[in-house]
Design an enzyme around this catalytic site. Structure first.
Site, PDB file in Angstrom:
ATOM      1  CB  ALA A  19       1.041  -0.272   4.801  1.00  0.00           C
ATOM      2  CG  MET A  46      -5.170  -6.266   7.229  1.00  0.00           C
ATOM      3  SD  MET A  46      -6.480  -5.169   6.673  1.00  0.00           S
ATOM      4  CE  MET A  46      -6.635  -4.076   8.105  1.00  0.00           C
ATOM      5  CB  SER A  47      -0.588  -8.147   2.845  1.00  0.00           C
ATOM      6  OG  SER A  47       0.494  -7.395   3.364  1.00  0.00           O
ATOM      7  CG  HIS A  87      -2.718  -2.203  -3.268  1.00  0.00           C
ATOM      8  ND1 HIS A  87      -1.691  -3.054  -2.939  1.00  0.00           N
ATOM      9  CD2 HIS A  87      -3.228  -1.771  -2.103  1.00  0.00           C
ATOM     10  CE1 HIS A  87      -1.593  -3.135  -1.620  1.00  0.00           C
ATOM     11  NE2 HIS A  87      -2.517  -2.364  -1.088  1.00  0.00           N
ATOM     12  CG  HIS A 138      -6.842   3.299   3.294  1.00  0.00           C
ATOM     13  ND1 HIS A 138      -5.902   2.307   3.442  1.00  0.00           N
ATOM     14  CD2 HIS A 138      -6.880   3.560   1.962  1.00  0.00           C
ATOM     15  CE1 HIS A 138      -5.405   1.975   2.254  1.00  0.00           C
ATOM     16  NE2 HIS A 138      -5.975   2.729   1.340  1.00  0.00           N
ATOM     17  CG  HIS A 160      -4.999  -7.230   0.453  1.00  0.00           C
ATOM     18  ND1 HIS A 160      -5.051  -6.341  -0.598  1.00  0.00           N
ATOM     19  CD2 HIS A 160      -3.894  -6.913   1.179  1.00  0.00           C
ATOM     20  CE1 HIS A 160      -4.026  -5.512  -0.506  1.00  0.00           C
ATOM     21  NE2 HIS A 160      -3.298  -5.830   0.548  1.00  0.00           N
ATOM     22  CB  SER A 212      -0.875   0.062   1.251  1.00  0.00           C
ATOM     23  OG  SER A 212      -1.796  -0.959   1.268  1.00  0.00           O
ATOM     24  CE1 TYR A 270      -8.716  -5.438   1.740  1.00  0.00           C
ATOM     25  CE2 TYR A 270      -6.809  -6.146   3.020  1.00  0.00           C
ATOM     26  CZ  TYR A 270      -7.393  -5.296   2.098  1.00  0.00           C
ATOM     27  OH  TYR A 270      -6.649  -4.299   1.529  1.00  0.00           O
ATOM     28  CD  GLU A 271      -8.277  -6.780  -2.577  1.00  0.00           C
ATOM     29  OE1 GLU A 271      -8.625  -6.165  -3.595  1.00  0.00           O
ATOM     30  OE2 GLU A 271      -7.128  -7.202  -2.397  1.00  0.00           O
ATOM     31  CG  ASN A 305      -1.386   2.454  11.678  1.00  0.00           C
ATOM     32  OD1 ASN A 305      -1.152   1.999  10.556  1.00  0.00           O
ATOM     33  ND2 ASN A 305      -1.913   1.735  12.634  1.00  0.00           N
TER      34      ASN A 305
HETATM   35  N1  HPA Z   1      -3.550  -2.983  11.351  1.00  0.00           N
HETATM   36  C1  HPA Z   1      -3.654  -3.847  10.313  1.00  0.00           C
HETATM   37  N2  HPA Z   1      -3.206  -3.568   9.096  1.00  0.00           N
HETATM   38  C2  HPA Z   1      -2.619  -2.382   8.916  1.00  0.00           C
HETATM   39  C3  HPA Z   1      -2.479  -1.437   9.951  1.00  0.00           C
HETATM   40  C4  HPA Z   1      -2.985  -1.767  11.237  1.00  0.00           C
HETATM   41  O1  HPA Z   1      -2.913  -0.992  12.214  1.00  0.00           O
HETATM   42  N3  HPA Z   1      -1.853  -0.344   9.430  1.00  0.00           N
HETATM   43  C5  HPA Z   1      -1.614  -0.638   8.123  1.00  0.00           C
HETATM   44  N4  HPA Z   1      -2.079  -1.858   7.808  1.00  0.00           N
END
Ligand code: HPA
Length: 288
Positions: A116, A214-215, A64, A250, A86, A33, A88-89, A238
């Site tokens: 990320a 998540m990847s 992406h 996001h 992903h 990302s 989750y998609e 973050n």
């Molecule tokens: N959690 C999960 N996936 C992420 C995060 C997070 O805080 N930041 C970027 N991708």
């Protein structure tokens, strides 16, 4: 006609890429990302939209791009995946790891994944980088589930060095020379797409995770299955939920990944030429 096997699908995707370029890449890089711009300094780049490669999907997540780029990256034949799929998609694992298996099918020796992620380790600050030394698979799924694809690898692959130690050392040395802060730690892969609850983040910390995302876990497993060396770098975009007193967005992830991308691209520029297999004494110590 019978449904094609995964192996046949990979061959089809690889053949379609071979029709567009003769370059046989040594290194593959998956850009996560907001990190896609790094593919910009590729010489003699051949760019193939995912939609033009058999069995690839287009990407749907902002940040992406959905392109495969092959060319020279600081003297190294490299293939970039700009954008990933992903779990989750809603894609099945087979589709999530298909681009990874395809670039491995192009003959790369090393796969570098970037992503990320949220910082679970309280010492991590937004836009820091973390070299992945290991992962915890909390996705509730595994790309190797189902009948084993023996043409690809073993039924029970060993993951005791899922992230190659030589690669880790190369990245650490490169970061040291460049004066880039590079943490090392454990990546926990969750399904998403929700960010975690603060309670889940506390659980992850107790489990020994330093970052959460998540990847990466599926791709890492698929590449290890194929015997390809794997390295992974997380851009901490973050502090994980509950650690900053702020809500996660996001947008924050995208903004901080852009900041981290500057160091990440410098790190890749410096480390990638050192990751190609060390020259043997037989060729006079020259890099081939
Ligand atoms: N959690 C999960 N996936 C992420 C995060 C997070 O805080 N930041 C970027 N991708």
């Amino acid at each position: 006609m019978n449904k094609p096997t995964i192996y046949q699908k990979i061959r089809e995707a690889v053949d379609s890429i071979h029709k567009r370029t003769d370059i046989k890449p040594d290194i593959g890089i998956i850009l996560g990302s907001g990190l896609g711009d790094i593919g910009g300094d590729v010489t003699d780049a051949v760019t193939i939209p995912y939609t033009e490669i058999p069995w690839f999907h287009g990407t749907s997540v902002e940040g992406h791009a959905g392109k495969l780029v092959i060319g020279g990256f600081h003297g190294v034949k490299t293939v970039f995946l700009q954008g990933r799929f992903h779990l989750y998609e809603g894609y099945p694992m087979e589709d999530v790891v298909f681009p990874t298996r395809t670039v491995c099918g192009l003959g790369i020796q090393t796969l570098i994944m970037t992503n990320a992620s949220g910082g679970v380790n309280p010492a991590f600050e937004p836009s820091d980088l973390m070299l992945i030394s290991d992962h915890i698979n909390l996705m509730g799924d595994n790309p190797l589930k189902g009948p084993n694809l023996s043409q690809l690898g073993a039924r029970f692959p060993d993951l005791s060095e899922a992230y190659n130690k030589d690669c880790l050392e190369t990245f650490q040395n490169a970061a040291g020379k460049l004066g880039i802060k590079l943490h090392t730690g454990i990546y926990a892969g969750l399904l998403g797409p929700t960010y975690e609850t603060p309670a889940e983040v506390r659980m992850l910390r107790t489990l020994g995770a330093d970052a959460v995302g998540m990847s990466t876990v599926p791709e890492s497993i698929a590449a290890n299955h194929l015997g390809v060396r794997v390295a992974g770098i997380s851009c901490i975009t973050n502090r994980a939920a509950g650690m900053s007193g702020q809500k996660l967005t996001h947008q924050e992830v995208m903004d901080n990944s852009k900041k981290g991308a500057v160091n990440l691209s410098n790190l890749l520029r410096s480390a990638v030429p050192r990751l190609v297999h060390k020259p043997s004494a037989a060729n006079g110590g020259k890099q081939s």
